[in-house]
Design an enzyme around this catalytic site. Structure first.
Site, PDB file in Angstrom:
ATOM      1  N   CYS A 249      27.799 -96.912  -4.444  1.00 50.16           N
ATOM      2  CA  CYS A 249      26.696 -96.709  -5.378  1.00 50.16           C
ATOM      3  C   CYS A 249      25.444 -97.281  -4.738  1.00 50.16           C
ATOM      4  O   CYS A 249      25.485 -97.837  -3.644  1.00 50.16           O
ATOM      5  CB  CYS A 249      26.956 -97.445  -6.686  1.00 50.16           C
TER       6      CYS A 249
ATOM      7  N   ARG B 298      23.708 -92.166  -2.013  1.00 45.23           N
ATOM      8  CA  ARG B 298      24.830 -93.123  -2.155  1.00 45.23           C
ATOM      9  C   ARG B 298      25.633 -92.865  -3.423  1.00 45.23           C
ATOM     10  O   ARG B 298      26.690 -93.447  -3.644  1.00 45.23           O
ATOM     11  CB  ARG B 298      24.308 -94.566  -2.176  1.00 45.23           C
TER      12      ARG B 298
ATOM     13  N   TRP C 157      28.267 -93.735  -8.048  1.00 44.61           N
ATOM     14  CA  TRP C 157      29.316 -92.853  -7.543  1.00 44.61           C
ATOM     15  C   TRP C 157      30.597 -93.397  -8.146  1.00 44.61           C
ATOM     16  O   TRP C 157      31.109 -94.417  -7.699  1.00 44.61           O
ATOM     17  CB  TRP C 157      29.374 -92.864  -6.022  1.00 44.61           C
TER      18      TRP C 157
ATOM     19  N   ASN D 142      27.562-102.566  -6.885  1.00 46.34           N
ATOM     20  CA  ASN D 142      28.121-101.593  -5.938  1.00 46.34           C
ATOM     21  C   ASN D 142      29.372-102.234  -5.350  1.00 46.34           C
ATOM     22  O   ASN D 142      29.308-103.313  -4.767  1.00 46.34           O
ATOM     23  CB  ASN D 142      27.116-101.271  -4.828  1.00 46.34           C
ATOM     24  N   GLY D 143      30.526-101.577  -5.514  1.00 45.72           N
ATOM     25  CA  GLY D 143      31.778-102.111  -4.961  1.00 45.72           C
ATOM     26  C   GLY D 143      32.923-101.853  -5.933  1.00 45.72           C
ATOM     27  O   GLY D 143      32.802-101.082  -6.878  1.00 45.72           O
TER      28      GLY D 143
ATOM     29  N   GLU E  34      42.661 -79.570  12.343  1.00 49.04           N
ATOM     30  CA  GLU E  34      41.448 -80.240  11.857  1.00 49.04           C
ATOM     31  C   GLU E  34      40.437 -80.387  12.987  1.00 49.04           C
ATOM     32  O   GLU E  34      39.244 -80.165  12.795  1.00 49.04           O
ATOM     33  CB  GLU E  34      41.805 -81.604  11.254  1.00 49.04           C
TER      34      GLU E  34
ATOM     35  N   LYS F  38      36.614 -78.806  12.886  1.00 45.95           N
ATOM     36  CA  LYS F  38      35.434 -79.674  13.045  1.00 45.95           C
ATOM     37  C   LYS F  38      34.487 -79.107  14.085  1.00 45.95           C
ATOM     38  O   LYS F  38      33.296 -78.993  13.890  1.00 45.95           O
ATOM     39  CB  LYS F  38      35.842 -81.085  13.464  1.00 45.95           C
TER      40      LYS F  38
ATOM     41  N   GLU G 231      32.939 -75.509  13.033  1.00 46.50           N
ATOM     42  CA  GLU G 231      31.991 -75.387  11.913  1.00 46.50           C
ATOM     43  C   GLU G 231      30.650 -76.052  12.199  1.00 46.50           C
ATOM     44  O   GLU G 231      29.671 -75.752  11.533  1.00 46.50           O
ATOM     45  CB  GLU G 231      32.584 -75.949  10.629  1.00 46.50           C
TER      46      GLU G 231
ATOM     47  N   HIS H 299      54.162 -67.526  23.717  1.00 50.79           N
ATOM     48  CA  HIS H 299      54.526 -66.276  23.033  1.00 50.79           C
ATOM     49  C   HIS H 299      53.324 -65.374  22.806  1.00 50.79           C
ATOM     50  O   HIS H 299      53.240 -64.667  21.804  1.00 50.79           O
ATOM     51  CB  HIS H 299      55.207 -66.617  21.695  1.00 50.79           C
TER      52      HIS H 299
ATOM     53  N   LYS I 182      28.607 -77.527   1.073  1.00 51.78           N
ATOM     54  CA  LYS I 182      29.478 -78.707   0.996  1.00 51.78           C
ATOM     55  C   LYS I 182      30.634 -78.464   0.033  1.00 51.78           C
ATOM     56  O   LYS I 182      31.753 -78.908   0.260  1.00 51.78           O
ATOM     57  CB  LYS I 182      28.678 -79.934   0.526  1.00 51.78           C
TER      58      LYS I 182
END
Ligand code: AGP
Length: 614
Positions: A2, A27, A74, A100-101, A481, A485, A488, A504, A609
């Protein structure tokens, strides 16, 4: 994650707080609020939604005053709502707090305070803080804050206003960032300098457990024992834009470097040495867990790749058969859902249309749904039967990084939880995995410190049009993955391939100079992977090999280095945990290539996103 802010000085606080909060919206942005002191009263306005919604709500209220605190949220504990938003105030109205935490022992503190007659209105961990400060308040806010934080476990950065001491704001931190800015018009506190950079470039950095007593014309730092701590301010030369990224050039690079903390936060209170694995919000009964006969893991993109890793993790830990599907495929294949089926949907945003649709299809066919998501109160979280939140904080870059590693952490923890209840792993085996999980943040830091090999290989290969990612077992899941990365953010055509499948057909594409990223971090499959590497090097491929150090050693002599152009070796960890560490160099390699190609790293072309359309 946050954002907290505070101001005290000769100007009106409210407009400064709002402007500062807007600079911290990256944040967190699901709710916001401010408290301002005026003529003996702490006036608080807060609500769900972005800061613009808060401004609208403020316009009809008198929020004049020269001291105040603010927060943009958040959510971690308690979904986004007016009542869960900060600041939180003690029932007496005497203390107001922004935080925040994560307060890991908030449930015990809440029970204790209720036993002392306190009442609570929110579902948050934070609300215990103003109540605890109020409980210890005997006329000195500094002493009350010091006593309160000594009882708190977890992470925090706090801004505290006391109605009876309006000439000061008290701030304190532990494991969450806190900076104090000074100017001739007053003094600021914030989660990072970007909040008040237009007003102050002279900054004090708080250290853990130091109390900052912030007045309009002075700033005093005290130890937990109340002894003065001399501090020298630092002049900030960053631009505002650079400050929002914490000094990193892109949000993606910042978020890659946030992974050790994101891993630590996601394990917090769930993975504790010597205690059973526990989740604060699971409503799965033990009988329900014991009766699970099949698990489906469904997601999109990076979340799907985390799910493919998760299949191996859960099957190895529990013996339950697991099927993984791309969400957009699952929903149209008329899936056969047996009785006692559990579906795990993974989604960073919790809003991906294909994932939501697949979840609804499985639910319609009788599956129980567990969501793993980074957004509290998201659609996936609200519609699932159970939720495990990743506590990675907002992920701003389109390319997902810290969400991926925390999704795997969540799956590892859930796999252990299932094994604990079903008895499919011994207590010693479970403790061994937990013990190694707790080493991951430090090992991730070690991986982040090794960049040269990746930068050099990126410089040699960034102008190529194609790259192949090869791996076997979990390394194949990881190759998926890594390939995504790079694809994209650099627009290079990449392909992930099972090492054993290359011969093959696809090996026909390998020619002199073809770039191959070969993953050989799974010790049990390494000899086979070395054979695959030789298959491509003998045809002229330029190979970057990924391997793993020997346990307890800082080197790897497993034969990979002798057959490739360059090697990257990660610190030893248990096979099921390797993807959490091995993905980091793949993220960094993709980042360096994209920067060299001049791509828009944080906002790649054609991408969003969160893909909320089918
Ligand atoms: C990953 O880097 C991409 N941004 C994309 O594949 C993403 O993982 C996918 O769209 C799923 O998003 P979600 O996790 O929010 O559901």
């Amino acid at each position: 994650m946050c954002g907290i802010v505070g101001y005290i000085g000769s100007s009106q606080a409210a407009p400064l707080l709002i402007d500062s909060l807007k600079r911290l919206e990256y944040r967190g942005y699901d709710s916001a609020g401010i408290s301002v002191f005026n003529q003996g009263v702490l006036n608080t306005v807060k609500c769900k939604g972005r800061i613009s919604v808060l401004e609208e709500k403020m316009s009809s209220q008198d929020l004049s005053g020269l001291a105040g605190i603010g927060h943009t949220r958040w959510a971690t504990h308690g979904e986004p709502s007016d009542v869960n938003s900060h600041p939180h105030t003690s029932p007496s109205g005497r203390i107001s707090v922004v935080h925040n935490g994560i307060i890991e022992n908030y449930q015990a503190l809440r029970a204790y305070l209720i036993s002392k007659g306190y009442t609570f209105t929110s579902e948050t961990d934070t609300e215990v803080i103003p109540h605890l400060i109020d409980y210890y308040y005997k006329g000195s806010i500094t002493e009350a804050v010091s006593k309160a934080v000594s009882k708190m476990e977890g992470s925090y950065a706090l801004g505290v206003l006391a109605r009876d001491e309006p000439d000061k704001i008290v701030a304190v931190r532990k494991d969450s960032p806190l900076v104090i800015g000074t100017s001739d018009k007053g003094n600021f506190l914030a989660s990072d300098v970007s909040a008040f950079l237009p007003y102050s470039r002279l900054v004090y950095y708080s250290d853990d457990n130091e109390l900052a007593v912030i007045r309009g014309d002075s700033i005093e730092f005290l130890s937990a024992e109340g002894d003065p701590i001399p501090k020298t301010p630092v002049e900030i030369t960053w631009s505002v834009d650079a400050a929002e990224k914490g000094g990193y050039e892109h949000f993606m690079l910042k978020e890659i470097h946030e992974q050790p903390k994101a891993i630590r936060d996601t394990m917090a209170s769930r993975i504790v040495a010597g205690s059973p694995v526990a989740f604060e919000s699971l409503k799965l009964s033990e009988d329900g867990i014991k009766s699970v006969e099949k698990i489906f893991i469904v997601a999109c993109g990076t979340a799907y790749h985390a799910g493919v890793v998760g299949r191996t993790i859960i099957e190895k830990m529990t013996g339950i058969p697991v099927e993984t599907d791309i969400a957009s495929e699952f929903r149209y294949r008329d899936p056969i859902i047996p009785k006692n089926a559990l579906m795990i949907v993974i989604s960073q945003s919790g809003e991906t249309a294909d994932t939501l649709a697949a979840m609804r299809e499985a639910k319609r066919k009788g599956a129980s749904i567990l969501a793993i998501t980074n957004v509290v109160g998201s659609s996936v979280a609200r519609e699932a039967d159970n939720v495990i939140h990743t506590w990675a904080g907002p992920e701003i870059a389109v390319a997902s990084t810290k969400a991926y590693v925390t999704q795997i952490i969540a799956i590892l923890a859930f796999g252990l939880y299932l094994a604990q209840i079903r008895g499919s792993m011994s207590e010693e085996e479970i403790e061994s995995v937990k013990g190694e999980m707790l080493n991951l943040p430090e090992k991730a830091e070690a991986v982040l410190s090794q960049k040269e090999t990746l930068q050099k290989f990126a410089a040699q290969t960034y102008n190529h049009r194609d790259m192949f990612y090869l791996g076997r077992g979990l390394d194949y899941a990881l190759a998926m993955e890594g390939a995504l990365k790079l694809k994209e953010i650099s627009y290079i055509h990449t392909e992930s391939y099972a090492g054993g499948e290359l011969k093959h057909g696809t090996i026909a594409l390998i020619e002199s100079g073809t770039v191959v990223i070969a993953l050989a971090t799974q010790e049990s499959l390494r000899e086979k992977m070395i054979s695959n590497i030789k298959e491509v090097t003998t045809r002229g491929a330029n190979v970057l090999g990924f391997t793993i150090n020997k346990q307890g050693e800082n080197f790897s002599d497993d034969g990979v280095a002798s057959v490739v152009t360059a090697t990257f070796s990660i610190p030893w960890t248990q096979p099921l945990l390797v993807p959490v560490l091995a993905v980091i160099p793949l993220q960094l390699f993709a980042y360096y290539v994209a920067v060299l190609r001049g791509c828009d790293v944080d906002k790649p072309r054609n991408l969003a996103k969160s893909v909320t359309v089918e």
